[in-house]
Scaffold this motif. Structure first.
Motif, PDB file in Angstrom:
ATOM      1  N   GLU A  72       3.158  -0.051   6.317  1.00 17.35           N
ATOM      2  CA  GLU A  72       1.925   0.229   5.273  1.00 17.35           C
ATOM      3  C   GLU A  72       1.861   1.012   5.182  1.00 17.35           C
ATOM      4  OE1 GLU A  72      -0.139  -3.787   6.201  1.00 17.35           O
ATOM      5  OE2 GLU A  72       0.269  -3.416   8.011  1.00 17.35           O
ATOM      6  N   LEU A  73       1.900   2.710   5.931  1.00 20.45           N
ATOM      7  CA  LEU A  73       0.955   3.390   5.618  1.00 20.45           C
ATOM      8  C   LEU A  73       1.897   3.410   4.816  1.00 20.45           C
ATOM      9  CD1 LEU A  73       0.441   4.820   9.197  1.00 20.45           C
ATOM     10  CD2 LEU A  73      -1.242   3.619   8.254  1.00 20.45           C
ATOM     11  N   PHE A  74       3.099   3.736   4.662  1.00 20.14           N
ATOM     12  CA  PHE A  74       3.872   4.820   3.210  1.00 20.14           C
ATOM     13  C   PHE A  74       3.065   3.973   2.232  1.00 20.14           C
ATOM     14  CE2 PHE A  74       6.459   6.236   6.885  1.00 20.14           C
ATOM     15  CZ  PHE A  74       7.295   7.666   5.632  1.00 20.14           C
ATOM     16  N   ARG A  75       3.331   2.515   2.086  1.00 19.41           N
ATOM     17  CA  ARG A  75       3.106   2.200   0.945  1.00 19.41           C
ATOM     18  C   ARG A  75       1.380   2.199   0.256  1.00 19.41           C
ATOM     19  NH1 ARG A  75       6.549  -0.531  -2.258  1.00 19.41           N
ATOM     20  NH2 ARG A  75       4.907  -2.326  -2.141  1.00 19.41           N
ATOM     21  N   GLU A  76       1.133   2.662   1.081  1.00 25.75           N
ATOM     22  CA  GLU A  76      -0.803   2.421   1.027  1.00 25.75           C
ATOM     23  C   GLU A  76      -0.500   4.125   0.031  1.00 25.75           C
ATOM     24  OE1 GLU A  76      -3.135   2.411   4.262  1.00 25.75           O
ATOM     25  OE2 GLU A  76      -2.484   0.128   4.765  1.00 25.75           O
ATOM     26  N   SER A  77      -0.120   5.077   0.955  1.00 17.77           N
ATOM     27  CA  SER A  77       0.360   6.304   0.176  1.00 17.77           C
ATOM     28  C   SER A  77       1.121   6.989  -0.545  1.00 17.77           C
ATOM     29  CB  SER A  77       0.228   6.964   1.728  1.00 17.77           C
ATOM     30  OG  SER A  77      -0.965   7.362   2.863  1.00 17.77           O
ATOM     31  N   LEU A  78       2.363   5.566  -0.853  1.00 18.57           N
ATOM     32  CA  LEU A  78       2.864   6.276  -1.696  1.00 18.57           C
ATOM     33  C   LEU A  78       3.190   4.941  -2.186  1.00 18.57           C
ATOM     34  CD1 LEU A  78       5.257   8.446  -0.104  1.00 18.57           C
ATOM     35  CD2 LEU A  78       4.221   9.501  -1.884  1.00 18.57           C
ATOM     36  N   PRO A  79       2.713   4.088  -2.684  1.00 14.58           N
ATOM     37  CA  PRO A  79       3.252   2.869  -3.468  1.00 14.58           C
ATOM     38  C   PRO A  79       4.391   2.369  -4.121  1.00 14.58           C
ATOM     39  CG  PRO A  79       1.243   3.440  -5.055  1.00 14.58           C
ATOM     40  CD  PRO A  79       1.893   4.685  -3.747  1.00 14.58           C
ATOM     41  N   ARG A  80       4.976   3.581  -4.971  1.00  8.36           N
ATOM     42  CA  ARG A  80       6.029   4.006  -5.626  1.00  8.36           C
ATOM     43  C   ARG A  80       7.189   4.591  -4.385  1.00  8.36           C
ATOM     44  NH1 ARG A  80       4.108   6.583 -11.168  1.00  8.36           N
ATOM     45  NH2 ARG A  80       3.253   5.849 -11.983  1.00  8.36           N
TER      46      ARG A  80
END
Length: 220
Positions: A72-80
């Motif tokens: 989720e941290l990755f998805r929030e910071s780097l959605p692409r």
């Protein structure tokens, strides 16, 4: 500058030998660029913010912050950036939790290098991917599975979607046209009130769906 079609990959695993081995293997593929490696999830996130990878290939069991919690941290910071989990665990809990947190795929560490590359290519192109062993767990029927308002054919299409198959793959597997496969996909989304393919995958996992009428082939 990256060559057209190059897939930028970041590797996150707390086992140095695994990282070194993966990096060495992936570097033999001209269209894949390993932009960095990290031994912990938070370090990986910091590196990802600098390198902007297309795909993060990440282990689950890591100190301080697990790979699942890091999704989720990755998805929030780097959605692409697409997240592909690489694990030795083939339990439904790990697989479903990873997908629910936003992972685009899940492969086991004992798969071939070619399959790892196939998984990277699939998730980089916006698809989902589950290795063969994971697909078997994913489609394993649970005794408390909830009934769904789908026809047998729609049910089969849903299972193939959950296994990361494209419309072309679904069409070939079921002997139908790509247009028909896309029509089934749209009808399934409408019936279930689900807007995205990721949502369909999560639904299939949550309901432990399987089809005794169809031999659903595994990915890879």
């Amino acid at each position: 500058m990256n060559a057209p079609g190059t897939i930028r990959v970041l590797l996150v695993d707390n086992h140095p030998l695994v990282l070194e081995g993966l990096e060495a293997l992936l570097k033999t593929y001209d269209h894949i660029e390993v932009v960095g490696t990290a031994g912990m999830a938070r370090t990986g996130l910091e590196l990802a913010l600098r390198t902007r990878p297309d795909v993060v290939l990440m282990d689950i069991n890591m100190p301080q912050l697990s790979g699942i919690d890091a999704i989720e941290l990755f998805r929030e910071s780097l959605p692409r950036t697409r997240i592909l989990m690489l694990s030795m665990h083939d339990s439904r809990e790990y697989i479903s939790t990873s997908v629910l947190h936003g992972a685009a795929g899940y492969i086991l560490k004992d798969v071939s290098t070619d399959e790892i590359v196939s998984a990277i290519e699939a998730v980089a192109s916006g698809k989902t991917y589950f290795s063969s062993g994971v697909s078997e767990v994913l489609l394993e029927k649970r005794s408390n599975a909830s009934p769904v308002p789908l026809t047998t054919r729609e049910h089969d299409v849903l299972l193939l979607i959950a296994a990361g198959r494209s419309n072309r793959d679904i069409a070939q597997s079921l002997g139908i046209s790509e247009a028909t496969a896309e029509t089934h996909r749209k009808k399934i989304k409408k019936k279930l009130g689900i807007a995205t393919t990721a949502g369909l995958v999560r639904f299939a996992i949550d309901n432990g769906l399987t089809s005794p009428e169809a031999d659903i082939p595994t990915t890879g």
